[in-house]
Scaffold this motif. Structure first.
Motif, PDB file in Angstrom:
ATOM      1  N   GLY A 174       0.804  -1.213   0.000  1.00  0.00           N
ATOM      2  CA  GLY A 174       0.000   0.000   0.000  1.00  0.00           C
ATOM      3  C   GLY A 174       0.836   1.261   0.000  1.00  0.00           C
ATOM      4  N   SER A 175       1.984   1.213   0.645  1.00  0.00           N
ATOM      5  CA  SER A 175       2.848   2.393   0.740  1.00  0.00           C
ATOM      6  C   SER A 175       3.441   2.808  -0.598  1.00  0.00           C
ATOM      7  CB  SER A 175       3.973   2.121   1.747  1.00  0.00           C
ATOM      8  OG  SER A 175       3.451   1.890   3.038  1.00  0.00           O
ATOM      9  N   LYS A 176       3.389   1.924  -1.578  1.00  0.00           N
ATOM     10  CA  LYS A 176       3.922   2.238  -2.907  1.00  0.00           C
ATOM     11  C   LYS A 176       2.879   2.826  -3.847  1.00  0.00           C
ATOM     12  CE  LYS A 176       7.180  -1.657  -2.709  1.00  0.00           C
ATOM     13  NZ  LYS A 176       7.560  -2.955  -3.341  1.00  0.00           N
ATOM     14  N   ILE A 177       1.629   2.869  -3.419  1.00  0.00           N
ATOM     15  CA  ILE A 177       0.524   3.220  -4.309  1.00  0.00           C
ATOM     16  C   ILE A 177       0.142   4.689  -4.170  1.00  0.00           C
ATOM     17  CG2 ILE A 177      -1.895   2.741  -4.879  1.00  0.00           C
ATOM     18  CD1 ILE A 177      -1.412  -0.128  -3.869  1.00  0.00           C
ATOM     19  N   LYS A 178      -0.036   5.347  -5.294  1.00  0.00           N
ATOM     20  CA  LYS A 178      -0.455   6.739  -5.325  1.00  0.00           C
ATOM     21  C   LYS A 178      -1.933   6.842  -4.972  1.00  0.00           C
ATOM     22  CE  LYS A 178      -0.705  10.759  -8.417  1.00  0.00           C
ATOM     23  NZ  LYS A 178      -0.459  11.243  -9.807  1.00  0.00           N
ATOM     24  N   GLU A 179      -2.254   7.779  -4.121  1.00  0.00           N
ATOM     25  CA  GLU A 179      -3.647   7.985  -3.696  1.00  0.00           C
ATOM     26  C   GLU A 179      -4.585   8.124  -4.904  1.00  0.00           C
ATOM     27  OE1 GLU A 179      -4.851   8.344  -0.504  1.00  0.00           O
ATOM     28  OE2 GLU A 179      -3.051   8.628   0.702  1.00  0.00           O
ATOM     29  N   GLY A 180      -5.643   7.300  -4.918  1.00  0.00           N
ATOM     30  CA  GLY A 180      -6.687   7.433  -5.922  1.00  0.00           C
ATOM     31  C   GLY A 180      -6.324   6.974  -7.323  1.00  0.00           C
ATOM     32  N   ASP A 181      -5.146   6.363  -7.515  1.00  0.00           N
ATOM     33  CA  ASP A 181      -4.696   5.945  -8.842  1.00  0.00           C
ATOM     34  C   ASP A 181      -5.044   4.472  -9.045  1.00  0.00           C
ATOM     35  OD1 ASP A 181      -3.206   5.051 -11.085  1.00  0.00           O
ATOM     36  OD2 ASP A 181      -1.725   6.648 -10.788  1.00  0.00           O
ATOM     37  N   PHE A 182      -6.098   4.200  -9.827  1.00  0.00           N
ATOM     38  CA  PHE A 182      -6.591   2.841 -10.009  1.00  0.00           C
ATOM     39  C   PHE A 182      -5.567   1.942 -10.696  1.00  0.00           C
ATOM     40  CE2 PHE A 182     -11.490   3.760  -9.975  1.00  0.00           C
ATOM     41  CZ  PHE A 182     -11.366   4.277  -8.696  1.00  0.00           C
ATOM     42  N   GLU A 183      -4.860   2.469 -11.698  1.00  0.00           N
ATOM     43  CA  GLU A 183      -3.883   1.652 -12.414  1.00  0.00           C
ATOM     44  C   GLU A 183      -2.680   1.319 -11.530  1.00  0.00           C
ATOM     45  OE1 GLU A 183      -3.718   0.047 -15.377  1.00  0.00           O
ATOM     46  OE2 GLU A 183      -5.857   0.492 -15.543  1.00  0.00           O
ATOM     47  N   ASN A 184      -2.244   2.283 -10.754  1.00  0.00           N
ATOM     48  CA  ASN A 184      -1.140   2.036  -9.837  1.00  0.00           C
ATOM     49  C   ASN A 184      -1.549   1.008  -8.786  1.00  0.00           C
ATOM     50  OD1 ASN A 184       0.763   3.968  -7.415  1.00  0.00           O
ATOM     51  ND2 ASN A 184       1.509   2.423  -8.840  1.00  0.00           N
ATOM     52  N   TRP A 185      -2.785   1.092  -8.328  1.00  0.00           N
ATOM     53  CA  TRP A 185      -3.333   0.108  -7.395  1.00  0.00           C
ATOM     54  C   TRP A 185      -3.232  -1.291  -8.010  1.00  0.00           C
ATOM     55  CZ3 TRP A 185      -5.899   0.261  -2.509  1.00  0.00           C
ATOM     56  CH2 TRP A 185      -6.615  -0.893  -2.167  1.00  0.00           C
ATOM     57  N   PHE A 186      -3.677  -1.429  -9.256  1.00  0.00           N
ATOM     58  CA  PHE A 186      -3.599  -2.730  -9.916  1.00  0.00           C
ATOM     59  C   PHE A 186      -2.156  -3.229  -9.993  1.00  0.00           C
ATOM     60  CE2 PHE A 186      -2.440  -5.110 -13.657  1.00  0.00           C
ATOM     61  CZ  PHE A 186      -3.213  -6.254 -13.492  1.00  0.00           C
ATOM     62  N   ASP A 187      -1.286  -2.378 -10.476  1.00  0.00           N
ATOM     63  CA  ASP A 187       0.101  -2.801 -10.693  1.00  0.00           C
ATOM     64  C   ASP A 187       0.744  -3.343  -9.424  1.00  0.00           C
ATOM     65  OD1 ASP A 187       0.007  -2.096 -13.366  1.00  0.00           O
ATOM     66  OD2 ASP A 187       0.915  -0.118 -13.053  1.00  0.00           O
ATOM     67  N   GLU A 188       0.593  -2.629  -8.342  1.00  0.00           N
ATOM     68  CA  GLU A 188       1.280  -3.012  -7.113  1.00  0.00           C
ATOM     69  C   GLU A 188       0.674  -4.258  -6.467  1.00  0.00           C
ATOM     70  OE1 GLU A 188       4.112  -1.976  -6.247  1.00  0.00           O
ATOM     71  OE2 GLU A 188       4.216  -0.336  -7.713  1.00  0.00           O
ATOM     72  N   TRP A 189      -0.653  -4.367  -6.493  1.00  0.00           N
ATOM     73  CA  TRP A 189      -1.256  -5.563  -5.901  1.00  0.00           C
ATOM     74  C   TRP A 189      -1.040  -6.777  -6.782  1.00  0.00           C
ATOM     75  CZ3 TRP A 189      -1.572  -5.579  -1.086  1.00  0.00           C
ATOM     76  CH2 TRP A 189      -1.938  -4.430  -0.373  1.00  0.00           C
ATOM     77  N   ASP A 190      -0.999  -6.591  -8.083  1.00  0.00           N
ATOM     78  CA  ASP A 190      -0.684  -7.712  -8.966  1.00  0.00           C
ATOM     79  C   ASP A 190       0.742  -8.218  -8.716  1.00  0.00           C
ATOM     80  OD1 ASP A 190      -1.307  -9.396 -11.408  1.00  0.00           O
ATOM     81  OD2 ASP A 190       0.453  -8.302 -12.143  1.00  0.00           O
ATOM     82  N   LYS A 191       1.688  -7.291  -8.552  1.00  0.00           N
ATOM     83  CA  LYS A 191       3.064  -7.687  -8.231  1.00  0.00           C
ATOM     84  C   LYS A 191       3.111  -8.447  -6.910  1.00  0.00           C
ATOM     85  CE  LYS A 191       5.221  -3.672 -10.467  1.00  0.00           C
ATOM     86  NZ  LYS A 191       5.939  -2.394 -10.173  1.00  0.00           N
TER      87      LYS A 191
END
Length: 398
Positions: free
Chosen positions: A35-52
């Motif tokens: 979660g600490s790597k994810i930009k607030e409110g950025d859906f694509e960034n959310w996907f990328d980091e949780w997929d990793k």
């Protein structure tokens, strides 16, 4: 309660899944580090980091499995399943996004591997429904075949089968109950794989689940309990108004009118445009506001996808049927209505459900004092389960 994020919706989703660590579905370090790597409110960034994170955890599960460390493998498969599901969560703005299917299947596959490693007390089932079947799990206390009181548990607006163990199956089994969980139309695999959208008349979904449960020799049919989570608080209440084979019902949290909740979430001028019959203007206003509100953007994209409609006006129109106003007095079973005082989705609705119920009833509000104020008491599962299952136990014995 907020952890890592300031954004209301991202914070809620993180705490929701963080709470699964109580029953082995996530871990603190993995959740916070990702979660600490994810930009607030950025859906694509959310996907990328949780997929990793999901793939990293899955790789570790496969490695443990290949070397015969089956307990470690099972635990990692459960966490990987959670992280794949988290990755998929905000993708529904494009219903044709292939990642919806690929991530969902990855979550299912990891969970199924964990289930296989658990043994015969975790049983995958198919519930006959309307010329097809609905996927479910039947969680047993043991494999003795002894008839036991049984919880029938379903989720709500955004749930998937694989998370329902943490909300229902785990606490039920610990207390001597079987638990049947399933995904219905608009949820999980039925929506993603079969393109079955939500339906307001949820009794048509719950009654087949009851019929299935009663077909099993290890179910005590005289002691069935229905639990509906999130929007499932509406769905379960609607079902209980028509399906009277339950000894008790739990609505967590209580939902009286889904359409009304959308009125409070959408901009007031969009609602005014809708009520004036100007669908195009309603759409324009909402689309202009969505980039500035994660809860709004998610609710609209999730709603149009899971109810299979194209526009905000269509969503508002179809949800008019999602109310228990005309059926609530048909509910006969004792009911437990839960409220989370910090709920960002259904503010005030649990109290309204409780006030209009004519069946025996109890109301419990969860607050910030116990860290239980989030929607569906996310992050406070131990306390929530204590309240819910103590009430169920006492109700069935009365």
């Amino acid at each position: 309660m907020k952890v890592v994020f300031k954004d209301d919706h991202f914070a809620f989703e993180l705490v929701r899944n963080l709470g699964f660590m109580y029953y082995g579905g996530s871990d603190l370090g993995e959740i916070v580090a990702t979660g600490s790597k994810i930009k607030e409110g950025d859906f694509e960034n959310w996907f990328d980091e949780w997929d990793k994170r999901a793939r990293r955890t899955l790789s570790r599960a496969d490695d443990s499995f290949s070397r015969g460390h089956l307990v470690s493998a099972r635990e990692a498969y459960l966490r990987a399943s959670t992280y794949f599901r988290m990755a998929e969560f905000y993708l529904h703005g494009n219903p044709d996004d292939p990642r919806i299917i690929s991530e969902s299947r990855a979550s299912q596959k990891a969970y199924n591997k964990a289930a296989d490693l658990t043994g015969p007390t975790w049983e995958r089932v198919e519930i006959p429904y309307d010329n097809t079947t609905l996927p479910g799990y039947f969680y047993k206390v043991d494999n003795s075949g002894e008839p036991r009181p049984t919880i029938i548990f379903h989720g709500g607006f955004d749930s998937s089968l694989e998370e329902l163990f943490y909300y229902g199956g785990a606490p039920a089994n610990r207390r001597g109950f079987n638990c049947l969980t399933f995904d219905g139309p608009g949820q999980g695999a039925p929506m993603r794989e079969q393109k079955l959208p939500f339906r307001y008349d949820w009794e048509k979904v719950v009654t087949p689940a009851v019929d299935y449960a009663l077909s099993r020799s290890d179910v005590d049919g005289s002691n069935l309990v229905l639990i509906g989570m999130s929007l499932g608080g509406y769905l379960a209440a609607r079902a209980a108004a028509f399906e009277h084979r339950f000894r008790a019902c739990v609505f967590f949290d209580g939902v009286y009118d889904f359409h009304e909740s959308l009125h409070k979430l959408l901009p007031a001028d969009a609602i005014a445009a809708f009520e004036a019959g100007d669908s195009d203007r309603c759409q324009e206003i909402v689309e202009a506001a969505m980039p500035h509100s994660t809860p709004l953007r998610w609710a609209v994209t999730q709603g149009t996808w899971s109810l299979d409609v194209k526009t905000v006006a269509d969503l508002l129109e179809i949800t008019k049927a999602y109310t228990i106003k005309d059926v609530i007095k048909q509910i006969r079973s004792p009911c437990l209505v839960l409220e989370a005082t910090g709920d960002i989705f259904f503010v005030g609705q649990p109290q309204r459900v409780f006030d209009e119920l004519t069946a025996p009833k109890k109301f419990v509000a969860f607050t910030e004092e116990d860290g239980a104020e989030n929607h569906c008491q996310s992050g406070a599962l131990a306390f929530k389960d204590q309240v819910v299952f103590d009430w169920i136990d006492e109700t069935l014995k009365s």
